[in-house]
Each structure stands twice: as C-alpha cells, then as structure tokens.
Write a protein that holds these residues in place. Sequence first.
Motif, PDB file in Angstrom:
ATOM      1  N   GLU A   1       0.822  -1.204   0.000  1.00  0.00           N
ATOM      2  CA  GLU A   1       0.000   0.000   0.000  1.00  0.00           C
ATOM      3  C   GLU A   1       0.860   1.260   0.000  1.00  0.00           C
ATOM      4  OE1 GLU A   1      -2.733  -0.054   3.207  1.00  0.00           O
ATOM      5  OE2 GLU A   1      -3.876  -1.779   2.445  1.00  0.00           O
ATOM      6  N   LYS A   2       1.935   1.212   0.778  1.00  0.00           N
ATOM      7  CA  LYS A   2       2.842   2.365   0.848  1.00  0.00           C
ATOM      8  C   LYS A   2       3.906   2.316  -0.239  1.00  0.00           C
ATOM      9  CE  LYS A   2       2.397   2.944   5.869  1.00  0.00           C
ATOM     10  NZ  LYS A   2       3.144   2.971   7.159  1.00  0.00           N
ATOM     11  N   ASP A   3       4.004   1.183  -0.933  1.00  0.00           N
ATOM     12  CA  ASP A   3       5.027   0.974  -1.946  1.00  0.00           C
ATOM     13  C   ASP A   3       6.416   1.256  -1.383  1.00  0.00           C
ATOM     14  OD1 ASP A   3       6.098   0.335  -4.423  1.00  0.00           O
ATOM     15  OD2 ASP A   3       5.977   2.409  -5.161  1.00  0.00           O
ATOM     16  N   ASP A   4       6.645   0.670  -0.217  1.00  0.00           N
ATOM     17  CA  ASP A   4       7.923   0.900   0.457  1.00  0.00           C
ATOM     18  C   ASP A   4       8.194  -0.234   1.431  1.00  0.00           C
ATOM     19  OD1 ASP A   4      10.259   2.112   1.101  1.00  0.00           O
ATOM     20  OD2 ASP A   4       9.360   3.911   1.993  1.00  0.00           O
ATOM     21  N   PHE A   5       9.457  -0.337   1.871  1.00  0.00           N
ATOM     22  CA  PHE A   5       9.829  -1.341   2.855  1.00  0.00           C
ATOM     23  C   PHE A   5       9.628  -0.792   4.270  1.00  0.00           C
ATOM     24  CE2 PHE A   5      12.552  -2.443  -0.821  1.00  0.00           C
ATOM     25  CZ  PHE A   5      12.085  -3.731  -1.041  1.00  0.00           C
ATOM     26  N   GLU A   6       9.366  -1.699   5.209  1.00  0.00           N
ATOM     27  CA  GLU A   6       9.309  -1.306   6.608  1.00  0.00           C
ATOM     28  C   GLU A   6       9.748  -2.476   7.482  1.00  0.00           C
ATOM     29  OE1 GLU A   6       5.481  -0.548   8.340  1.00  0.00           O
ATOM     30  OE2 GLU A   6       4.454  -1.753   6.815  1.00  0.00           O
ATOM     31  N   VAL A   7      10.263  -2.141   8.647  1.00  0.00           N
ATOM     32  CA  VAL A   7      10.728  -3.152   9.594  1.00  0.00           C
ATOM     33  C   VAL A   7       9.656  -3.338  10.661  1.00  0.00           C
ATOM     34  CG1 VAL A   7      12.461  -3.728  11.327  1.00  0.00           C
ATOM     35  CG2 VAL A   7      13.153  -2.665   9.166  1.00  0.00           C
TER      36      VAL A   7
ATOM     37  N   VAL B   1      17.494  -7.914  12.636  1.00  0.00           N
ATOM     38  CA  VAL B   1      16.490  -7.777  11.584  1.00  0.00           C
ATOM     39  C   VAL B   1      16.803  -8.754  10.465  1.00  0.00           C
ATOM     40  CG1 VAL B   1      15.385  -6.213   9.941  1.00  0.00           C
ATOM     41  CG2 VAL B   1      16.197  -5.332  12.131  1.00  0.00           C
ATOM     42  N   ASP B   2      15.786  -9.512  10.045  1.00  0.00           N
ATOM     43  CA  ASP B   2      15.958 -10.431   8.920  1.00  0.00           C
ATOM     44  C   ASP B   2      15.555  -9.718   7.626  1.00  0.00           C
ATOM     45  OD1 ASP B   2      16.883 -12.602  10.297  1.00  0.00           O
ATOM     46  OD2 ASP B   2      14.900 -13.468  10.635  1.00  0.00           O
ATOM     47  N   PHE B   3      16.431  -9.793   6.637  1.00  0.00           N
ATOM     48  CA  PHE B   3      16.129  -9.301   5.294  1.00  0.00           C
ATOM     49  C   PHE B   3      16.077 -10.532   4.399  1.00  0.00           C
ATOM     50  CE2 PHE B   3      17.747  -5.659   7.467  1.00  0.00           C
ATOM     51  CZ  PHE B   3      17.101  -4.562   6.921  1.00  0.00           C
ATOM     52  N   LYS B   4      14.864 -11.030   4.163  1.00  0.00           N
ATOM     53  CA  LYS B   4      14.720 -12.329   3.525  1.00  0.00           C
ATOM     54  C   LYS B   4      14.151 -12.213   2.115  1.00  0.00           C
ATOM     55  CE  LYS B   4      14.268 -15.286   7.586  1.00  0.00           C
ATOM     56  NZ  LYS B   4      13.464 -16.340   8.250  1.00  0.00           N
TER      57      LYS B   4
END
Length: 450
Positions: free
Chosen positions: A100-106, A156-159
């Motif tokens: 929805e935000k067209d972005d990454f978030e943690v 933080v996992d970046f998978k």
Amino acid sequence: MLKAVRELGYKEGIDKMDMEKITFYVTGDPWIDAGIVAFWDYVKDQEIQNTEVEIDSENYAITAPSFLEIEYFLKEIFEKIKNERYIQPTKNKVCIYNREKDDFEVVPKINLVNAVSALFRGGDLKPNYQKCIFPKDKQQIWDSMKDDSKKRKDKVDFKVDNKGRVYCSRPRYNWPFKPNLKPERNEICTFCGSPFATSNIHSNNYPFLVPVKNWSNFYSNLSLDLKMCSLCEAASLFAINRIFFNINRRKKTLFMAIPHASSLPEIEEFWRDVKEAIGEKGLADTSNILDTGYRYQYLNETILAFSYELYQSLKETLDASRRLNVASTKIWYFFLADISGKSVSFKNNAVFDEMSRLFKLYELMEKEGINFISMFSNLAVKEGDEYNNHYRESLSERIIKNASLNEIAEKLMYEKNKKENKKEKKIMNFAKFIKLYNINKHKGAMNYVG
C-alpha cells in the motif's frame, strides 16, 4: 462425569422469527470446563459487534437467527482473544514490503506467549507471511536499510526466497478453528457427548493429546477416533485463561493446577474470588501464582508450594474464610510436563480433593511461628554445584498423602549432613514441623491419585 447434549435448533418463541440456540454444559473434563468459564468471562466484557447474536451469561447460552451467525461469533471471539492475549511481539524484527505504501518497513516478529506457547505448539502453528515478487526498483532502498541495520547490530531479517519473493505482510498466526454447528456427518463429541462433533482432536485444540501409538494406554475406554464439537473446541482454546501455571527450569518444565467442580457456576464463583486475590496477571508472566524466587523440579513439591501460595493469597483478602473454604472444596488436577522442541510431554499428574487439610496445616504452622518457605526451600540437598530435590519430593508426597514423615525425614537429614559435609546440620523449624505434623495428622489416607 456429567454429559449433556447441545441444544441445536431450539425455538425461542420470538414472534418475529425462530432463534437458533446453543448452550454450554459442564462436561466433567477439568480443562474444557475451565475453558467454558473463561469463554463466558471474556464474552461478558466484549462489545458484541453482531447485533443479531444474543448471549445469556446466566445459562451459558447463545441465540441467533441462524447457526451461521453463531459460528461467525465463535470465530470472531477466538480471533480477538488470540490477538489480544496469546500473541506478543519479539525483540527480533523482519523487513517486509508494504504494497500500500510501496515501500519497505521493519516490523517485529511475533510469538505465542509463555504458557500458550508451551501448550499449543504442535503441527504448523507458527507465524506466516504473505509473499510477493521482490520489487527490483526498490533494491537501493533495501540495500541501504540492510546496511544501516548491520551497523546498528539490529536483529532484523532481510529475507528473499529462492523464487525471488519478499515478505509483504506482517506476521500472523493461522490458528485452525472453524466452528461448524450443523455438520453433514454427526459424530459423538468425546467430551460433552453431543452428536455434533466435527473436528479431530490434535495438540492445537487440546494440549493433552498423546501420540497415537500410546492411545491404548491413555484412552483405554475410548475409540481411537476422538472427536470434538465446536463448543468444546472453543472452550479448550480459552482454557489457558483459567488455570494456574508455572514455567521453570529455563522454560523446560510446565506445572499446571486446574480447579474443578460439579457445575459451571461453582467454578465461576471460585475464579471470582481468586481473581481479586492474585490480580489479573498476564499469560506472558513466568508464573501466575508461585513466587518466582523458588524453583521446584517435581510434581508433589510444586503442589505443596502452590497450595501454600494460594493459601497466602486468599487469607490476605476480605472474606478470607469463605474464600479459603471455596478453594478447599474443589477437586484439584495437577500436571507436570516437559517442554522440548515442538511438543509438551505430560509425565506426571495428580488428582487431589483435600486442600482444606493443607490449608489447616499452614494455619497451624503460622501459629507456631514456622516459616514454611524458608524451611521448605532448605530441604534440597546440595551436591557440588547442584541441588538434589529427590528427598524433598518424597517428603512432599507423604504430606499430600497424609502419611508418616519420620523415616523420610531421617533419611533427608542424613543425606544432607553427608553430602554437605556438616555434622548435625539443622534446618530451621524442621523438627518442630515434623512434630506438629504428626500430632495433627489425620487418620487414614487422603483421596489422591499420583
């Protein structure tokens, strides 16, 4: 055990329409009955979103224009308590793509809380995510967030999986509960005896399940085709809210105490008293009654410690005599389980219906100035850097069974002196306690199955 058939297709006599009705009844299974009380206690505090559903708290009944409405209500209530009480965020995090935000978030990872995690941990009950193709135009943002996280040493996992997909939803639990009040095939419910059982019993809806190969030992009076109706399943999912528990030994051991009675109002009365005495402690707490400063390895020593803490909690309240009497008239079911991997194994249990005798013993000890906690905690025998609780467990079992303590007390003191290399080591008030116990010991053995 009291068994009753669910009322389905009941006509309420309303002018506008016929109302379907379902009613919860005491089953005789302490876990399910505790869950029924917990379910209704929770429902009474909720705002009912569906105005078509009516609840009758006095009779544990739900009515609605259709069974479909009641099924939706049961599912909604379970989803609410699952998300409000059973799930908690962890310190670990994961990077997701918010479409929805067209972005990454943690976002935080999630886990089942303490006792919930120990009991409902079978099968595929674990967090899951939706996945979508990794947006390549966001690669630079992804790399930058990943580098910043490494510099801060965040967990933080970046998978990205082998199909080039990234998580694109917050983690959630898909806990299988699909109520069905009008199944195409009617089968007898193992617990309440209704002919509307729909679900197979498994560890996600009834934690006492044992491997199929052991069923003949545990369920010798039942067929292997165990079934559970939707109401008993809902109750089982709520039961964790109406038990006492303690998780110790580095979260490897689970102790549970479940009070039981012949009727649901009796159980409700008990919990109204206890809630005021011990407060609304959360399921994430290490213990909801035992003093966290003490650790007990075996069943009987934990029963004694628990009963003393319960006694102390209730006697400090207003109307303490009545509350202690209510607690002492219940049948108590105690369980001790090992927690390992994805399973919980119940290795020992006891049924006990003379709590009043233990309460009386604690009252006499206080009058004689005996500090139970100090004395009891010193009964473990130190062997090097470890403590051996075997003799304390044997002593506890004899107290619970109302048996003589002289022989085991002598052995305990002999071993304690020998292992701890001290001559005639004394435990404060221990000899005085043995004398008091012998003087006031009731004749005959108590009703106890261990």
